[in-house]
Scaffold this motif. Sequence first.
Motif, mmCIF file in Angstrom:
data_model
loop_
_atom_site.group_PDB
_atom_site.id
_atom_site.type_symbol
_atom_site.label_atom_id
_atom_site.label_comp_id
_atom_site.label_asym_id
_atom_site.label_seq_id
_atom_site.Cartn_x
_atom_site.Cartn_y
_atom_site.Cartn_z
ATOM 1 N N ASP A 12 -24.015 -37.206 4.532
ATOM 2 C CA ASP A 12 -22.850 -36.863 3.724
ATOM 3 C C ASP A 12 -22.138 -35.642 4.299
ATOM 4 N N ALA A 13 -22.919 -34.650 4.734
ATOM 5 C CA ALA A 13 -22.320 -33.416 5.260
ATOM 6 C C ALA A 13 -21.461 -33.699 6.490
ATOM 7 N N GLU A 14 -21.964 -34.527 7.402
ATOM 8 C CA GLU A 14 -21.189 -34.842 8.609
ATOM 9 C C GLU A 14 -19.946 -35.654 8.259
ATOM 10 N N ALA A 15 -20.067 -36.584 7.329
ATOM 11 C CA ALA A 15 -18.907 -37.376 6.919
ATOM 12 C C ALA A 15 -17.834 -36.476 6.312
ATOM 13 N N HIS A 16 -18.230 -35.532 5.479
ATOM 14 C CA HIS A 16 -17.247 -34.630 4.871
ATOM 15 C C HIS A 16 -16.594 -33.735 5.924
ATOM 16 N N ARG A 17 -17.347 -33.349 6.937
ATOM 17 C CA ARG A 17 -16.760 -32.575 8.037
ATOM 18 C C ARG A 17 -15.730 -33.423 8.787
ATOM 19 N N LEU A 18 -16.066 -34.671 9.089
ATOM 20 C CA LEU A 18 -15.138 -35.565 9.783
ATOM 21 C C LEU A 18 -13.893 -35.827 8.940
ATOM 22 N N PHE A 19 -14.054 -35.858 7.629
ATOM 23 C CA PHE A 19 -12.960 -36.107 6.689
ATOM 24 C C PHE A 19 -11.887 -35.024 6.766
ATOM 25 N N THR A 20 -12.255 -33.831 7.239
ATOM 26 C CA THR A 20 -11.265 -32.748 7.310
ATOM 27 C C THR A 20 -10.114 -33.078 8.250
ATOM 28 N N SER A 21 -10.333 -33.952 9.212
ATOM 29 C CA SER A 21 -9.220 -34.362 10.083
ATOM 30 C C SER A 21 -8.161 -35.112 9.278
ATOM 31 N N ASP A 42 -14.733 -26.733 9.783
ATOM 32 C CA ASP A 42 -15.898 -26.440 8.954
ATOM 33 C C ASP A 42 -15.506 -26.162 7.511
ATOM 34 N N ASP A 43 -14.277 -25.653 7.290
ATOM 35 C CA ASP A 43 -13.866 -25.281 5.939
ATOM 36 C C ASP A 43 -12.363 -25.446 5.763
ATOM 37 N N MET A 44 -11.978 -26.471 5.009
ATOM 38 C CA MET A 44 -10.551 -26.714 4.747
ATOM 39 C C MET A 44 -9.924 -25.610 3.904
ATOM 40 N N ASN A 45 -10.726 -24.913 3.121
ATOM 41 C CA ASN A 45 -10.179 -23.870 2.249
ATOM 42 C C ASN A 45 -9.517 -22.734 3.029
ATOM 43 N N GLU A 46 -9.804 -22.668 4.321
ATOM 44 C CA GLU A 46 -9.177 -21.648 5.165
ATOM 45 C C GLU A 46 -7.758 -22.025 5.578
ATOM 46 N N VAL A 47 -7.379 -23.304 5.401
ATOM 47 C CA VAL A 47 -6.075 -23.742 5.912
ATOM 48 C C VAL A 47 -5.104 -24.237 4.849
ATOM 49 N N VAL A 65 -16.165 -41.357 1.427
ATOM 50 C CA VAL A 65 -16.700 -40.451 2.439
ATOM 51 C C VAL A 65 -18.188 -40.258 2.199
ATOM 52 N N GLY A 66 -18.991 -40.479 3.235
ATOM 53 C CA GLY A 66 -20.414 -40.207 3.079
ATOM 54 C C GLY A 66 -21.303 -41.030 3.975
ATOM 55 N N SER A 67 -22.578 -40.917 3.690
ATOM 56 C CA SER A 67 -23.610 -41.678 4.392
ATOM 57 C C SER A 67 -23.585 -43.118 3.869
ATOM 58 N N PRO A 68 -24.284 -44.033 4.526
ATOM 59 C CA PRO A 68 -24.310 -45.410 4.036
ATOM 60 C C PRO A 68 -24.758 -45.529 2.572
ATOM 61 N N LYS A 69 -25.741 -44.760 2.172
ATOM 62 C CA LYS A 69 -26.224 -44.818 0.788
ATOM 63 C C LYS A 69 -25.120 -44.390 -0.187
ATOM 64 N N THR A 70 -24.431 -43.312 0.132
ATOM 65 C CA THR A 70 -23.336 -42.832 -0.709
ATOM 66 C C THR A 70 -22.209 -43.852 -0.755
ATOM 67 N N LEU A 71 -21.859 -44.395 0.406
ATOM 68 C CA LEU A 71 -20.783 -45.391 0.469
ATOM 69 C C LEU A 71 -21.121 -46.648 -0.317
ATOM 70 N N GLN A 72 -22.368 -47.090 -0.236
ATOM 71 C CA GLN A 72 -22.738 -48.311 -0.947
ATOM 72 C C GLN A 72 -22.511 -48.133 -2.444
ATOM 73 N N SER A 73 -22.880 -46.994 -2.961
ATOM 74 C CA SER A 73 -22.696 -46.729 -4.386
ATOM 75 C C SER A 73 -21.215 -46.649 -4.762
ATOM 76 N N SER A 74 -20.464 -45.841 -4.031
ATOM 77 C CA SER A 74 -19.058 -45.631 -4.393
ATOM 78 C C SER A 74 -18.210 -46.873 -4.136
ATOM 79 N N LEU A 75 -18.439 -47.566 -3.035
ATOM 80 C CA LEU A 75 -17.666 -48.780 -2.750
ATOM 81 C C LEU A 75 -18.013 -49.906 -3.714
ATOM 82 N N SER A 76 -19.292 -50.038 -4.078
ATOM 83 C CA SER A 76 -19.675 -51.069 -5.043
ATOM 84 C C SER A 76 -18.949 -50.857 -6.361
ATOM 85 N N SER A 77 -18.912 -49.627 -6.821
ATOM 86 C CA SER A 77 -18.214 -49.305 -8.071
ATOM 87 C C SER A 77 -16.727 -49.615 -7.956
ATOM 88 N N PHE A 78 -16.125 -49.185 -6.847
ATOM 89 C CA PHE A 78 -14.696 -49.431 -6.642
ATOM 90 C C PHE A 78 -14.382 -50.923 -6.636
#
Length: 122
Positions: A12-21, A42-47, A65-78
């Motif tokens: 999840d942490a790496e996905a959220h970092r990639l999401f900053t782009s 590393d921190d969008m709050n700076e920009v 945004v997240g790991s496969p486990k996080t995505l499975q939960s959120s995408l299933s709900s969506f």
Amino acid sequence: MACVNVIAADSDAEAHRLFTSLQQLFLGIVSGNHKPLQPPLDDMNEVWSNSEKLSAQQMLTYSFVGSPKTLQSSLSSFLQEAGVNEIMATSPIFAHDARLNSYRLFAETIQAINRSVKGSKI
């Protein structure tokens, strides 16, 4: 059919970092200072300011945004809530290898969702 943003990574942490782009891209839309896709931060709050953040977040509502486990939960709900049977994903990730990995993880997640819901095929 729904079109959504998917930023998948091994954690999840790496996905959220990639999401900053993608967040930076939408910051450019909000602020009128358009730039090509930027490297992750590393921190969008700076920009961005709080108002820019809120505006960008609203436009990025259907971002998963997240790991496969996080995505499975959120995408299933969506998928259940939206009632769609087809999904199109975009993964605006700065590094090409990370983008390919995101698509691979997304495909595996969709396959896992399909296996868990009998008769469903997205």
